[in-house]
Scaffold this motif. Structure first.
Motif, short mmCIF file in Angstrom:
data_model
loop_
_atom_site.label_atom_id
_atom_site.label_comp_id
_atom_site.label_asym_id
_atom_site.label_seq_id
_atom_site.Cartn_x
_atom_site.Cartn_y
_atom_site.Cartn_z
N MET A 11 -14.81 71.52 -1.98
CA MET A 11 -13.35 70.50 -1.57
C MET A 11 -13.97 70.39 -0.10
SD MET A 11 -10.67 73.45 -2.60
CE MET A 11 -11.27 74.69 -1.52
N VAL A 12 -14.00 68.72 0.15
CA VAL A 12 -14.37 68.04 1.43
C VAL A 12 -13.39 67.88 2.33
CG1 VAL A 12 -15.29 65.53 2.05
CG2 VAL A 12 -16.20 66.88 0.16
N GLU A 18 -22.06 63.61 5.52
CA GLU A 18 -21.99 65.48 6.03
C GLU A 18 -20.32 65.53 6.50
OE1 GLU A 18 -25.23 65.93 9.13
OE2 GLU A 18 -26.84 65.71 7.14
N THR A 19 -19.82 65.13 5.89
CA THR A 19 -18.57 65.26 5.79
C THR A 19 -18.28 66.66 6.26
OG1 THR A 19 -17.77 63.12 5.42
CG2 THR A 19 -15.69 64.53 5.22
N VAL A 20 -17.49 67.08 7.17
CA VAL A 20 -16.81 68.42 7.55
C VAL A 20 -15.91 68.93 7.35
CG1 VAL A 20 -19.48 69.75 7.33
CG2 VAL A 20 -18.15 69.05 9.10
N PRO A 21 -15.41 69.97 7.66
CA PRO A 21 -15.61 70.86 6.82
C PRO A 21 -15.61 70.62 5.26
CG PRO A 21 -13.10 71.13 6.97
CD PRO A 21 -13.68 70.01 8.09
N THR A 22 -16.66 71.52 4.89
CA THR A 22 -16.65 71.01 3.14
C THR A 22 -16.65 72.68 2.98
OG1 THR A 22 -17.87 68.97 3.22
CG2 THR A 22 -18.47 70.93 1.10
N VAL A 23 -15.65 73.25 1.04
CA VAL A 23 -15.69 74.28 1.64
C VAL A 23 -15.97 74.02 0.36
CG1 VAL A 23 -13.89 76.32 0.95
CG2 VAL A 23 -13.95 74.56 2.98
N THR A 24 -17.02 75.27 -0.47
CA THR A 24 -16.98 76.04 -1.64
C THR A 24 -15.73 77.46 -1.77
OG1 THR A 24 -18.70 77.20 -1.72
CG2 THR A 24 -18.99 74.59 -2.38
N VAL A 25 -15.12 76.99 -3.37
CA VAL A 25 -14.79 78.17 -3.50
C VAL A 25 -14.97 79.15 -4.48
CG1 VAL A 25 -12.24 79.19 -4.33
CG2 VAL A 25 -12.94 77.78 -2.00
N ALA A 26 -16.17 79.80 -5.30
CA ALA A 26 -16.11 80.12 -6.60
C ALA A 26 -17.05 79.64 -7.13
CB ALA A 26 -15.02 80.63 -7.20
N GLY A 54 -18.06 83.53 -3.86
CA GLY A 54 -16.98 83.30 -3.06
C GLY A 54 -16.40 82.25 -2.11
N VAL A 55 -16.21 82.30 -1.05
CA VAL A 55 -15.89 80.98 -0.32
C VAL A 55 -16.44 80.38 0.65
CG1 VAL A 55 -14.40 80.46 1.28
CG2 VAL A 55 -13.73 82.08 -0.42
N VAL A 56 -17.45 79.68 0.77
CA VAL A 56 -18.10 79.52 1.96
C VAL A 56 -17.56 77.88 2.60
CG1 VAL A 56 -21.19 78.08 2.64
CG2 VAL A 56 -20.06 79.99 0.77
N VAL A 57 -18.05 78.00 4.01
CA VAL A 57 -17.07 76.87 4.83
C VAL A 57 -18.65 76.31 5.81
CG1 VAL A 57 -15.62 76.32 6.52
CG2 VAL A 57 -14.52 77.75 5.27
N TYR A 58 -18.73 74.95 4.99
CA TYR A 58 -19.83 74.36 5.71
C TYR A 58 -19.30 73.79 7.20
CZ TYR A 58 -21.96 75.65 1.50
OH TYR A 58 -22.60 75.90 0.19
N TRP A 59 -19.77 73.68 8.32
CA TRP A 59 -18.98 73.30 9.67
C TRP A 59 -20.30 72.91 10.31
CZ3 TRP A 59 -19.32 74.70 14.50
CH2 TRP A 59 -19.94 76.65 14.49
N ARG A 60 -19.79 71.86 11.32
CA ARG A 60 -20.40 71.77 13.08
C ARG A 60 -20.57 72.11 13.81
NH1 ARG A 60 -20.94 66.20 10.48
NH2 ARG A 60 -19.02 65.38 11.38
N PRO A 61 -20.59 72.71 15.02
CA PRO A 61 -19.79 72.12 16.36
C PRO A 61 -20.01 71.26 16.01
CG PRO A 61 -22.17 73.27 16.03
CD PRO A 61 -21.89 72.87 14.75
N GLY A 62 -18.39 71.11 17.38
CA GLY A 62 -18.00 69.73 18.10
C GLY A 62 -16.58 69.77 16.99
N CYS A 63 -16.74 70.20 15.14
CA CYS A 63 -16.26 69.34 14.61
C CYS A 63 -15.15 69.40 14.70
CB CYS A 63 -16.60 69.28 13.33
SG CYS A 63 -15.25 69.10 12.34
N VAL A 64 -13.08 68.70 15.14
CA VAL A 64 -12.43 69.34 15.52
C VAL A 64 -11.47 70.23 13.93
CG1 VAL A 64 -9.94 68.85 16.37
CG2 VAL A 64 -12.11 67.95 17.44
N PHE A 65 -12.09 68.99 13.13
CA PHE A 65 -11.00 69.54 12.06
C PHE A 65 -11.48 70.66 11.81
CE2 PHE A 65 -11.46 64.88 12.10
CZ PHE A 65 -10.06 64.75 11.96
N CYS A 66 -13.18 70.77 11.24
CA CYS A 66 -13.73 72.20 11.19
C CYS A 66 -13.39 73.49 12.15
CB CYS A 66 -15.56 72.30 11.59
SG CYS A 66 -15.97 71.00 10.78
N MET A 67 -12.96 73.07 13.57
CA MET A 67 -12.47 74.29 14.52
C MET A 67 -10.89 74.37 13.93
SD MET A 67 -13.41 73.27 18.34
CE MET A 67 -13.20 71.78 18.24
#
Length: 92
Positions: free
Chosen positions: A68-69, A56-64, A7-20
């Motif tokens: 991707m950073v 710890e660059t976020v968002p980092t996303v995995t697809v299958a 699947g798809v996983v979004v790695y994020w952290r609070p306060g990250c504007v790019f993540c939001m």
């Protein structure tokens, strides 16, 4: 850490504007994905560092399982179309 290799996983952290921005954009697509807060999950933070040159660059996303950073919504959707098209919302 959610080791979802299908699947798809979004790695994020609070306060990250790019993540939001990415999380909101993905919610509007109705794509099903999992969110992991790297501040609450040390294994997830270690995974992000392993694919982001030690940062710890976020968002980092995995697809299958493919990482991707700091991708755009468009890049995530393209990766889903290429590697996990069954996850795309029905556009009927």
């Amino acid at each position: 850490m959610n080791e979802d290799h299908e699947g798809v996983v979004v790695y994020w952290r609070p306060g990250c504007v790019f993540c939001m921005k990415l999380r909101l954009g993905l919610r509007l697509t109705r794509l099903r994905y999992t969110e992991v807060d790297i501040r609450r999950d040390p294994r997830a933070a270690a995974f992000v560092r392993s694919v982001a040159d030690g940062d710890e660059t976020v968002p980092t996303v995995t697809v299958a399982g493919r990482a991707m950073v700091n991708p755009s919504k468009k890049q995530v959707l393209r990766a889903v179309a290429a590697h996990a098209p069954h996850l795309l919302p029905n556009r009927a």
